[in-house]
Design a protein around this motif. Structure first.
Motif, PDB file in Angstrom:
ATOM      1  N   ASP A   3       0.828  -1.198   0.000  1.00  0.00           N
ATOM      2  CA  ASP A   3       0.000   0.000   0.000  1.00  0.00           C
ATOM      3  C   ASP A   3       0.872   1.261   0.000  1.00  0.00           C
ATOM      4  O   ASP A   3       0.665   2.171  -0.792  1.00  0.00           O
ATOM      5  N   ALA A   4       1.864   1.252   0.879  1.00  0.00           N
ATOM      6  CA  ALA A   4       2.755   2.415   0.983  1.00  0.00           C
ATOM      7  C   ALA A   4       3.503   2.635  -0.322  1.00  0.00           C
ATOM      8  O   ALA A   4       3.632   3.759  -0.798  1.00  0.00           O
ATOM      9  N   MET A   5       3.963   1.539  -0.929  1.00  0.00           N
ATOM     10  CA  MET A   5       4.702   1.642  -2.183  1.00  0.00           C
ATOM     11  C   MET A   5       3.833   2.241  -3.287  1.00  0.00           C
ATOM     12  O   MET A   5       4.250   3.127  -4.021  1.00  0.00           O
ATOM     13  N   LYS A   7       1.269   4.103  -3.017  1.00  0.00           N
ATOM     14  CA  LYS A   7       1.023   5.526  -2.766  1.00  0.00           C
ATOM     15  C   LYS A   7       2.222   6.358  -3.197  1.00  0.00           C
ATOM     16  O   LYS A   7       2.071   7.420  -3.796  1.00  0.00           O
ATOM     17  N   ALA A   8       3.416   5.857  -2.876  1.00  0.00           N
ATOM     18  CA  ALA A   8       4.629   6.586  -3.252  1.00  0.00           C
ATOM     19  C   ALA A   8       4.699   6.735  -4.767  1.00  0.00           C
ATOM     20  O   ALA A   8       5.003   7.802  -5.288  1.00  0.00           O
ATOM     21  N   LEU A  10       2.191   6.714  -6.838  1.00  0.00           N
ATOM     22  CA  LEU A  10       1.145   7.652  -7.242  1.00  0.00           C
ATOM     23  C   LEU A  10       1.619   9.099  -7.059  1.00  0.00           C
ATOM     24  O   LEU A  10       1.479   9.937  -7.947  1.00  0.00           O
TER      25      LEU A  10
ATOM     26  N   TYR B 204       6.179  12.777   0.940  1.00  0.00           N
ATOM     27  CA  TYR B 204       5.899  11.426   1.411  1.00  0.00           C
ATOM     28  C   TYR B 204       6.658  11.236   2.718  1.00  0.00           C
ATOM     29  O   TYR B 204       7.806  11.671   2.837  1.00  0.00           O
ATOM     30  N   TYR B 220       1.179  11.088   2.900  1.00  0.00           N
ATOM     31  CA  TYR B 220       1.659  11.836   1.744  1.00  0.00           C
ATOM     32  C   TYR B 220       0.775  13.041   1.484  1.00  0.00           C
ATOM     33  O   TYR B 220      -0.348  13.131   2.001  1.00  0.00           O
TER      34      TYR B 220
END
Ligand code: HEM
Lengths: 148, 261
Positions: A3-5, A7-8, A10, B204, B220
């Motif tokens: 999920d974090a990846m 978002k990064a 995006l 982020y 973010y």
């Protein structure tokens, strides 16, 4: 983690798109240098005239120029901008440390001069991204010009 | 060459909204004192956060900062058994030292400006913090930040490495029943300068995940900053802080007003 990846990714993607949308490629002329973007010799002379007008009208720094031969100053500054931007000139003035050490300049004087130069570039209709390309060449001179 | 003499992040140090920068507040002036105050409001799906504070920069070398944050549980306070509009508050005292580099003027090298800093945080709800598994209501973050302005590209880039125990920036205390040691987290941000008065960017920031009662995610934001003049700036952002205290997907707006010299 996944999920974090995502978002990064995006965030980066949106950012890249934002930059690209605003990226205006300079016209692909022959000799596509900063020199041509500044309007060649004519554009640079006009910019130096305008900028010098601003320097001399700014009470924060105008006193520094009290004993200066303005005609020589403009000539050398135009020569320097021409050479730096890739134009067909050779700068024949003093080096930056020698030219300024007697003036005992502080960082705030440098900022004031840059602000005036930005105003002058605006008045000459030089696009913001082109302005920053010239400023990027001048910024390191802070090291030699500011001695206090 | 930058449009503003300073901007503050949510913990009061010089930086963007979420991310800390290596720049010292008032970096326009190496020969004096710079100062900046901020007021920030973050409106999320179920919560809201207010922060105010100030930072003082000395000779582009040392920065001292203070921020007070109030995290309002709004209606969620009822379901969490804390009461409507129950607030978690926190005081943050910061110090930052520039080690090397000049992010703005060193345009002829790749070396970024590098600073190190400490943020000491004191949360006020020790009892609740211990009830949800937090170990302490006080904590200290240590970070190293690198910033570089790529002026010919009109691009400002920052990266920060932080050692922290903070749960939700410290508002929910420090350390926890799942993990009680320091975590290494990072912050990354970039801003594109569109013109003298407008920058667009993204940030982020990862966070520790110390408490077993509720997951914590990375945050973010996508932001636009406006600089009407050298002394005032306004930032409007879309922010996603992830899950907070069993409430998933806390997204919303981030609005910040800053004034400095
Ligand atoms: C990147 C920044 C700067 C550049 C590129 C620059 C460029 C130049 C050039 C090319 C000259 C002519 C040297 C010669 O006559 O041989 C000069 C002289 C001069 N500059 Fe600068 N300069 C900068 C910053 C400043 C600042 C910050 C000030 C003061 C606020 C300043 C004040 C002067 C003065 C007063 C002179 C004339 C000195 C004299 O009369 O001999 N300059 N500068």
């Amino acid at each position: 983690m996944y999920d974090a990846m995502s978002k990064a990714v995006l965030v980066v993607a949106v950012f890249v798109v934002a930059v690209m949308v605003n990226f205006r490629p300079a016209p692909a002329l022959a000799g596509d240098t900063l020199y041509t973007a500044l309007g060649g010799n004519e554009g640079i002379v006009r910019l130096v005239d305008k900028a010098t007008e601003e320097f001399l009208a700014d009470p924060r720094i105008s006193n520094t120029f009290a004993d200066t031969n303005i005609a020589r100053f403009k000539e050398k500054l135009a020569e320097q901008f021409c050479e730096l931007s890739g134009g067909p000139c050779v700068y024949s003035g003093q080096d930056m440390h020698a030219a300024h050490k007697g003036l005992k300049l502080r960082s705030r004087d440098f900022s004031a001069l840059v602000e005036n130069l930005q105003v002058a570039m605006g008045k000459c209709d030089i696009p913001f991204s082109t302005q920053n390309k010239l400023l990027a060449l001048l910024a390191p001179m802070h090291r030699d010009v500011v001695t206090q | 060459m930058l449009a503003t003499g300073g901007a503050s992040q949510v913990e009061g140090a010089g930086g963007g909204g979420l991310a800390t920068w290596a720049m010292i507040t008032g970096y326009g002036s190496r020969d004096g004192i710079g100062a900046n105050t901020h007021f920030t409001y973050v409106g999320l799906s179920d919560f809201s956060l207010k922060s105010y504070g100030f930072a003082i920069g000395l000779h582009d070398r040392l920065e001292l900062s203070y921020a007070r944050q109030a995290f309002d549980t709004e209606d969620a306070g009822i379901t969490l058994g804390l009461g409507q509009n129950f607030k978690f508050n926190q005081d943050i005292y910061g110090i930052k030292l520039r080690l090397v580099g000049d992010a703005v003027h060193d345009q002829d090298t790749w070396l970024p400006q590098i600073s190190v800093g400490v943020q000491h945080k004191r949360a006020d709800r020790g009892q609740v913090i211990r009830l949800i598994g937090g170990r302490s209501d006080r904590g200290t973050d240590f970070y190293a930040a690198a910033s570089k302005l790529f002026l010919s590209e009109s691009l400002l880039v920052n990266a920060t490495l932080r050692a922290t125990k903070a749960n939700q920036f410290g508002l929910l205390g420090f350390g926890g029943d799942r993990e009680n040691g320091y975590s290494a987290t990072y912050e990354a941000s970039a801003a594109y300068l569109l013109n003298k008065h407008l920058a667009l960017g993204a940030e982020y920031r990862t966070k520790p995940d110390n408490l077993s009662f509720a997951r914590e995610n990375a945050a973010y934001s996508l932001f636009a900053s406006v600089f009407p003049n050298k002394h005032i700036s306004m930032t409007l952002a879309y922010v996603d802080l992830g899950d907070i205290a069993l409430h998933p997907d806390q997204r919303g707006i981030y609005a910040s007003l800053q004034a400095g010299f």
